[in-house]
Design a protein around this motif. Structure first.
Motif, short mmCIF file in Angstrom:
data_model
loop_
_atom_site.label_atom_id
_atom_site.label_comp_id
_atom_site.label_asym_id
_atom_site.label_seq_id
_atom_site.Cartn_x
_atom_site.Cartn_y
_atom_site.Cartn_z
N VAL A 1 0.83 -1.20 0.00
CA VAL A 1 0.00 0.00 0.00
C VAL A 1 0.87 1.25 0.00
N VAL A 2 1.93 1.26 0.79
CA VAL A 2 2.84 2.40 0.84
C VAL A 2 3.50 2.62 -0.51
N THR A 3 3.92 1.53 -1.16
CA THR A 3 4.55 1.66 -2.47
C THR A 3 3.56 2.15 -3.51
N ARG A 4 2.34 1.61 -3.47
CA ARG A 4 1.29 2.08 -4.39
C ARG A 4 1.06 3.58 -4.22
N TRP A 5 1.01 4.03 -2.98
CA TRP A 5 0.81 5.47 -2.71
C TRP A 5 1.97 6.28 -3.27
N ALA A 6 3.19 5.80 -3.10
CA ALA A 6 4.36 6.56 -3.53
C ALA A 6 4.44 6.67 -5.05
N VAL A 7 4.23 5.56 -5.76
CA VAL A 7 4.43 5.57 -7.21
C VAL A 7 3.19 6.04 -7.97
N ALA A 8 2.02 5.95 -7.35
CA ALA A 8 0.79 6.37 -8.03
C ALA A 8 0.34 7.75 -7.56
N ASP A 9 0.03 7.88 -6.27
CA ASP A 9 -0.49 9.15 -5.76
C ASP A 9 0.56 10.26 -5.74
N MET A 10 1.80 9.91 -5.37
CA MET A 10 2.86 10.91 -5.30
C MET A 10 3.70 10.98 -6.58
N ALA A 11 3.39 10.11 -7.53
CA ALA A 11 4.02 10.12 -8.87
C ALA A 11 5.53 9.96 -8.84
N ILE A 12 6.06 9.22 -7.86
CA ILE A 12 7.49 8.92 -7.85
C ILE A 12 7.75 7.88 -8.95
N PRO A 13 8.68 8.12 -9.86
CA PRO A 13 8.96 7.13 -10.91
C PRO A 13 9.25 5.76 -10.29
N PRO A 14 8.53 4.72 -10.70
CA PRO A 14 8.61 3.43 -10.00
C PRO A 14 9.98 2.76 -10.07
N ILE A 15 10.66 2.84 -11.20
CA ILE A 15 11.97 2.19 -11.31
C ILE A 15 12.98 2.93 -10.44
N PHE A 16 12.89 4.25 -10.40
CA PHE A 16 13.76 5.04 -9.53
C PHE A 16 13.50 4.70 -8.06
N LEU B 1 18.47 2.26 -15.89
CA LEU B 1 17.21 2.16 -16.63
C LEU B 1 16.30 3.34 -16.33
N SER B 2 16.26 3.74 -15.05
CA SER B 2 15.41 4.87 -14.68
C SER B 2 15.81 6.15 -15.42
N PHE B 3 17.11 6.46 -15.42
CA PHE B 3 17.54 7.70 -16.06
C PHE B 3 17.47 7.61 -17.59
N ALA B 4 17.28 6.39 -18.11
CA ALA B 4 17.12 6.23 -19.56
C ALA B 4 15.67 6.44 -19.99
#
Length: 300
Positions: free
Chosen positions: A21-36, A187-190
Motif C-alpha cells: 500500500v505504501v509503495t502504491r501510494w508513492a508511485v501512483a499518488d505521489m508520482a514517484i517514478p517506479p523504477i527510480f 534504466l530509470s535515467f534512460a
C-alpha cells in the motif's frame, strides 16, 4: 508454534502487506517514478547490509543473474504494476508466485504434482482472472499484467537460486541490493524523467516510505522471516503467510479508499483458497515453492 513467534510472523506479514500500500501510494499518488523508487530501495538495502557482503559467497556469476531476476526485474515490474493497479488487487495477484514456483519445480526439478495441487493451481489462476478481467468493459487490468509478470520472474529466480550453495537471508538481501541498484538507476535515467525533483518534492512522507521499505521490510521483515524458517517447517509457515495479502487488501481499502467490489471478494476467495491448497501440500523437491517469491528475495 510459540506465541511469541506467531506474533512475530503476524508482524512480518503486516509489514509486507502494508508495504504494498505504501509503495502504491508513492508511485501512483505521489508520482514517484517506479523504477527510480525501486533503485533507491536496493541502494539503501546494500548500504544497510554492507557487513553481510563478507565473506564473498561462491559462484558470484550465478548470484548476479539471480539478483537481477529477483531484484531488478521483479521489483521494477512490481512497482510499475502498482502504479496502474489497486494495492488490494495486487496483494492477491502477487500470490501467483506460489503456483508459478510449483509449476517450475515440476518442469525443472522433476516435482510430481497430483490432483489436489493441480486443483489449487487452477483456483489460484482462476481467482486472479476474476479480479483482473472486467467483463462489463471486456478489458484486462493493465497493472495486474505487470504484477503477474513480476511473480513469474521472481519464481523463476527462486528456481535458479535453488541450484546455488546455501546462503543466509540477510547475505542474500545484501548481494541482491548491491547487484540491483545500479541497473535500475541506469534504466530509470534512460526512460523516466524528473526523478530527483519529484522525490525531493515528495517531502518527508515519501522519504519515510523509502525508509520503511528498506528497514521495515528488507531488514526487519526478511531477517525475522528467515529466523522463523530456521525454527519451523515451511509446511507450517506457508499457510500463515496468507495473512500478507489479507493485510494488503485491508490497508488498501482503509488507507487508500480502494473499493471492495464483489469481483475482488470472489477473486480473492478463489485465488487464496488455491494458494492455501498448494501451501498445505508443499513440494518434495522444493518445499520453499509454497512460499512463492518469499523463498527468494522476499515479499515486496
Amino acid at each position: 508454534m510459540a506465541i511469541r513467534d506467531f506474533i512475530l510472523l503476524c508482524a512480518v506479514c503486516l509489514v509486507w502487506g502494508l508495504n504494498l500500500v505504501v509503495t502504491r501510494w508513492a508511485v501512483a499518488d505521489m508520482a514517484i517514478p517506479p523504477i527510480f523508487f525501486a533503485a533507491l530501495r536496493f541502494l539503501g538495502v546494500a548500504v544497510c547490509l554492507v557487513p553481510f557482503l563478507f565473506p564473498r559467497p561462491p559462484n558470484l556469476r550465478t548470484l548476479f543473474f539471480v539478483s537481477i531476476m529477483i531484484g531488478s526485474v521483479h521489483f521494477s515490474l512490481l512497482f510499475i504494476g502498482l502504479q496502474h493497479a489497486d494495492a488490494s488487487a495486487a496483494a492477491v495477484t502477487g500470490q501467483l508466485g506460489v503456483p508459478f514456483s510449483t509449476l517450475m519445480s515440476m518442469l525443472f526439478l522433476g516435482e510430481v504434482i497430483r490432483w489436489r495441487r493441480a486443483i489449487g493451481i487452477t483456483l489460484a489462476f482462476l481467482g486472479v482472472i476474476i479480479i483482473a478481467l472486467d467483463p462489463a468493459n471486456f478489458s484486462v487490468s493493465f497493472g495486474l499484467l505487470y504484477i503477474i509478470a513480476s511473480a513469474f520472474i521472481g519464481s523463476a529466480g527462486g528456481i535458479v537460486m535453488k541450484r546455488m550453495p546455501q546462503i543466509s537471508g540477510l547475505r542474500m538481501q545484501a548481494w541482491v541490493g548491491l547487484f540491483s541498484f545500479a541497473p535500475l538507476f541506469a534504466l530509470s535515467f534512460a526512460i523516466e524523467e524528473n526523478q530527483l525533483a519529484t522525490y525531493i518534492d515528495g517531502g518527508w512522507m515519501v522519504w519515510a516510505a523509502s525508509a520503511f521499505a528498506i528497514l521495515g521490510v528488507s531488514v526487519f521483515g526478511h531477517s525475522a522471516f528467515y529466523t522463523l524458517l530456521k525454527k519451523y517447517d515451511v509446511s507450517l509457515l506457508s499457510p500463515l503467510t496468507l495473512m500478507t495479502p489479507i493485510w494488503g487488501v485491508i490497508f488498501g481499502i482503509a488507507l487508500l479508499n480502494e473499493p471492495l467490489t464483489p469481483r475482488l471478494i470472489l477473486g480473492a476467495i478463489v485465488s487464496l483458497s488455491g494458494v492455501l491448497v498448494i501451501a498445505l501440500r508443499p513440494n518434495e523437491k522444493m518445499p520453499e515453492a509454497a512460499l512463492g517469491k518469499k523463498a527468494g528475495a522476499g515479499d515486496s
